[in-house]
Design a protein around this motif. Structure first.
Motif, PDB file in Angstrom:
ATOM      1  N   GLU A 206       0.808  -1.229   0.000  1.00  0.00           N
ATOM      2  CA  GLU A 206       0.000   0.000   0.000  1.00  0.00           C
ATOM      3  C   GLU A 206       0.841   1.279   0.000  1.00  0.00           C
ATOM      4  O   GLU A 206       0.505   2.256   0.639  1.00  0.00           O
ATOM      5  N   CYS A 207       1.932   1.259  -0.740  1.00  0.00           N
ATOM      6  CA  CYS A 207       2.756   2.473  -0.786  1.00  0.00           C
ATOM      7  C   CYS A 207       2.022   3.598  -1.500  1.00  0.00           C
ATOM      8  O   CYS A 207       2.225   4.776  -1.174  1.00  0.00           O
ATOM      9  N   ALA A 208       1.157   3.273  -2.459  1.00  0.00           N
ATOM     10  CA  ALA A 208       0.370   4.313  -3.121  1.00  0.00           C
ATOM     11  C   ALA A 208      -0.676   4.862  -2.158  1.00  0.00           C
ATOM     12  O   ALA A 208      -0.867   6.080  -2.065  1.00  0.00           O
ATOM     13  N   ALA A 209      -1.355   3.989  -1.431  1.00  0.00           N
ATOM     14  CA  ALA A 209      -2.388   4.423  -0.489  1.00  0.00           C
ATOM     15  C   ALA A 209      -1.811   5.323   0.594  1.00  0.00           C
ATOM     16  O   ALA A 209      -2.481   6.264   1.048  1.00  0.00           O
ATOM     17  N   PHE A 210      -0.565   5.062   1.013  1.00  0.00           N
ATOM     18  CA  PHE A 210       0.067   5.852   2.069  1.00  0.00           C
ATOM     19  C   PHE A 210       1.045   6.903   1.524  1.00  0.00           C
ATOM     20  O   PHE A 210       1.757   7.544   2.302  1.00  0.00           O
ATOM     21  N   ASP A 211       1.071   7.059   0.194  1.00  0.00           N
ATOM     22  CA  ASP A 211       1.896   8.082  -0.453  1.00  0.00           C
ATOM     23  C   ASP A 211       3.363   7.956  -0.040  1.00  0.00           C
ATOM     24  O   ASP A 211       4.012   8.939   0.332  1.00  0.00           O
ATOM     25  N   GLU A 212       3.896   6.729  -0.137  1.00  0.00           N
ATOM     26  CA  GLU A 212       5.278   6.520   0.252  1.00  0.00           C
ATOM     27  C   GLU A 212       6.050   5.660  -0.747  1.00  0.00           C
ATOM     28  O   GLU A 212       7.132   5.162  -0.436  1.00  0.00           O
ATOM     29  N   CYS A 213       5.522   5.516  -1.961  1.00  0.00           N
ATOM     30  CA  CYS A 213       6.223   4.686  -2.954  1.00  0.00           C
ATOM     31  C   CYS A 213       7.611   5.223  -3.236  1.00  0.00           C
ATOM     32  O   CYS A 213       8.573   4.454  -3.372  1.00  0.00           O
ATOM     33  N   ASP A 214       7.721   6.567  -3.339  1.00  0.00           N
ATOM     34  CA  ASP A 214       9.026   7.126  -3.675  1.00  0.00           C
ATOM     35  C   ASP A 214      10.027   6.975  -2.535  1.00  0.00           C
ATOM     36  O   ASP A 214      11.238   7.064  -2.757  1.00  0.00           O
ATOM     37  N   ALA A 215       9.550   6.749  -1.302  1.00  0.00           N
ATOM     38  CA  ALA A 215      10.486   6.474  -0.214  1.00  0.00           C
ATOM     39  C   ALA A 215      11.251   5.182  -0.481  1.00  0.00           C
ATOM     40  O   ALA A 215      12.410   5.037  -0.073  1.00  0.00           O
ATOM     41  N   TYR A 216      10.606   4.241  -1.176  1.00  0.00           N
ATOM     42  CA  TYR A 216      11.265   2.997  -1.554  1.00  0.00           C
ATOM     43  C   TYR A 216      12.054   3.150  -2.853  1.00  0.00           C
ATOM     44  O   TYR A 216      13.213   2.742  -2.945  1.00  0.00           O
ATOM     45  N   THR A 217      11.419   3.734  -3.882  1.00  0.00           N
ATOM     46  CA  THR A 217      12.078   3.806  -5.186  1.00  0.00           C
ATOM     47  C   THR A 217      13.280   4.741  -5.173  1.00  0.00           C
ATOM     48  O   THR A 217      14.214   4.551  -5.957  1.00  0.00           O
ATOM     49  N   VAL A 227       2.461  -3.926  -3.599  1.00  0.00           N
ATOM     50  CA  VAL A 227       1.207  -4.670  -3.473  1.00  0.00           C
ATOM     51  C   VAL A 227       0.168  -3.701  -2.927  1.00  0.00           C
ATOM     52  O   VAL A 227       0.335  -3.145  -1.840  1.00  0.00           O
ATOM     53  N   GLU A 228      -0.910  -3.493  -3.677  1.00  0.00           N
ATOM     54  CA  GLU A 228      -1.976  -2.594  -3.256  1.00  0.00           C
ATOM     55  C   GLU A 228      -3.241  -3.401  -2.962  1.00  0.00           C
ATOM     56  O   GLU A 228      -3.469  -4.465  -3.548  1.00  0.00           O
ATOM     57  N   TYR A 229      -4.067  -2.876  -2.052  1.00  0.00           N
ATOM     58  CA  TYR A 229      -5.304  -3.554  -1.676  1.00  0.00           C
ATOM     59  C   TYR A 229      -6.517  -2.642  -1.822  1.00  0.00           C
ATOM     60  O   TYR A 229      -7.587  -2.933  -1.289  1.00  0.00           O
ATOM     61  N   SER A 230      -6.364  -1.531  -2.527  1.00  0.00           N
ATOM     62  CA  SER A 230      -7.456  -0.586  -2.694  1.00  0.00           C
ATOM     63  C   SER A 230      -8.482  -1.130  -3.682  1.00  0.00           C
ATOM     64  O   SER A 230      -8.328  -2.220  -4.244  1.00  0.00           O
ATOM     65  N   GLY A 231      -9.537  -0.356  -3.944  1.00  0.00           N
ATOM     66  CA  GLY A 231     -10.495  -0.744  -4.964  1.00  0.00           C
ATOM     67  C   GLY A 231      -9.875  -0.638  -6.346  1.00  0.00           C
ATOM     68  O   GLY A 231      -8.848   0.006  -6.550  1.00  0.00           O
ATOM     69  N   VAL A 232     -10.528  -1.270  -7.314  1.00  0.00           N
ATOM     70  CA  VAL A 232      -9.992  -1.297  -8.673  1.00  0.00           C
ATOM     71  C   VAL A 232      -9.863   0.110  -9.233  1.00  0.00           C
ATOM     72  O   VAL A 232      -8.864   0.454  -9.880  1.00  0.00           O
ATOM     73  N   ASP A 241       0.159   7.354 -11.780  1.00  0.00           N
ATOM     74  CA  ASP A 241       1.146   8.172 -11.078  1.00  0.00           C
ATOM     75  C   ASP A 241       2.547   7.673 -11.426  1.00  0.00           C
ATOM     76  O   ASP A 241       2.849   6.486 -11.271  1.00  0.00           O
ATOM     77  N   GLU A 242       3.397   8.561 -11.883  1.00  0.00           N
ATOM     78  CA  GLU A 242       4.743   8.166 -12.299  1.00  0.00           C
ATOM     79  C   GLU A 242       5.582   7.635 -11.149  1.00  0.00           C
ATOM     80  O   GLU A 242       6.616   6.995 -11.369  1.00  0.00           O
ATOM     81  N   ARG A 243       5.131   7.862  -9.916  1.00  0.00           N
ATOM     82  CA  ARG A 243       5.872   7.366  -8.764  1.00  0.00           C
ATOM     83  C   ARG A 243       5.561   5.902  -8.454  1.00  0.00           C
ATOM     84  O   ARG A 243       6.231   5.292  -7.623  1.00  0.00           O
ATOM     85  N   MET A 244       4.548   5.354  -9.099  1.00  0.00           N
ATOM     86  CA  MET A 244       4.200   3.955  -8.859  1.00  0.00           C
ATOM     87  C   MET A 244       5.304   3.042  -9.394  1.00  0.00           C
ATOM     88  O   MET A 244       5.726   3.184 -10.541  1.00  0.00           O
ATOM     89  N   PRO A 245       5.804   2.118  -8.576  1.00  0.00           N
ATOM     90  CA  PRO A 245       6.845   1.200  -9.062  1.00  0.00           C
ATOM     91  C   PRO A 245       6.351   0.391 -10.261  1.00  0.00           C
ATOM     92  O   PRO A 245       5.170   0.039 -10.338  1.00  0.00           O
ATOM     93  N   PRO A 246       7.221   0.074 -11.199  1.00  0.00           N
ATOM     94  CA  PRO A 246       6.814  -0.723 -12.364  1.00  0.00           C
ATOM     95  C   PRO A 246       6.261  -2.096 -11.992  1.00  0.00           C
ATOM     96  O   PRO A 246       5.379  -2.613 -12.676  1.00  0.00           O
TER      97      PRO A 246
END
Length: 269
Positions: A206-217, A227-232, A241-246
């Motif tokens: 849930e890095c997208a849900a918590f706005d922390e993907c770029d902390a990892y990338t 791995v996300e668990y939000s709705g479709v 979002d360009e920050r989403m990991p490939p």
């Protein structure tokens, strides 16, 4: 088996050292990094044949690796697995001021491990070591160590440095067994964990849900499995979002297998 699954990945050579007392530097060990940008599947609720376009699969340590797919072995290394509490020495379970075992509030059947002393960290590592070695013997390419962030729910009994020190030992064991090691949780400490413990990649829930993907990338580049668990709908918007990991997948929270109620699996376009 590992060589055939790893053909699409770059080989990475590390000098695997162990932090256990009395041990010396081991010979260089080849490990294989996850294929950057490959489609992942997160199968902790039960193993099943991955979809044809999937190049990375994560499975529980009790399951065999996927055939001809880069496979990551899930190990709960900082707190107990459900139904395994009795397998742990009592002195390695974290206690509160009243002497009661501290359980994860979100997973009340999982007790936190007491990594606050060097003695305990060595003892925890010796419990986890055979799990890691069995993952390697089974043919896995990598291991992820879950619940690295137990310090955040220990009411001050554990610190980040305690878990960093344990992580360093566990990563060394994984490298010595020929496995890449994945950081799980603690996004805000990604740089310290890669530099201090030697993690090779990250798995971000849930890095997208918590706005922390770029902390990892920012630390691991394309070697982040999200791995996300939000709705479709939310997931498809996050994919833009360009920050989403490939390497990103949408799964149901129970991580059930295909054909079971609630099963969800979707990749970014």
């Amino acid at each position: 088996m590992r060589a055939s699954r790893a053909a699409a990945s770059a080989l990475f050579v590390v000098i695997a050292t162990t932090a256990l007392a009395g041990c010396t530097t081991n010979p260089p060990t080849e490990i294989t990094l996850p294929p950057a940008g490959a489609a992942p599947d997160y199968q902790l609720g039960g193993a099943y044949p991955p979809p044809a376009d999937v190049g990375i699969v994560v499975r529980d340590r009790a399951e065999p690796p996927a055939d001809d797919v880069y496979s990551i072995c899930y190990v709960n290394a900082f707190q107990t697995q459900p139904a395994e509490l009795a397998d742990w020495p009592d002195e390695l379970l974290l206690k509160d001021a009243e002497g009661d075992i501290v359980f994860d509030p979100a997973w009340p059947d999982e007790a936190l491990l007491d990594a606050a002393s060097d003695r305990n960290r060595k003892a925890i590592a010796e419990v986890v070591r055979p799990w890691i070695e069995r993952c390697a013997a089974a043919g896995y390419d990598a291991v992820e160590f879950d619940n690295l962030d137990t310090y955040a729910r220990s009411d001050g009994a554990l610190t980040f440095d305690d878990n960093l020190a344990l992580a360093e030992v566990l990563v060394a064991i994984a490298h010595d067994a020929g496995l890449a090691a994945g950081q799980k949780n603690a996004a805000e400490h990604a740089a310290a964990l890669r530099n201090g413990a030697g993690f090779d990649f990250a798995i971000a829930e849930e890095c997208a849900a918590f706005d922390e993907c770029d902390a990892y990338t920012d630390v691991y580049g394309d070697l982040v499995i999200a791995v996300e668990y939000s709705g479709v709908g939310e997931f498809r918007a996050a994919c833009e979002d360009e920050r989403m990991p490939p390497s990103t997948v949408l799964r149901d929270r129970e991580l059930v297998a295909p054909g079971e109620p609630g099963y969800v699996f979707e990749l970014c376009p």
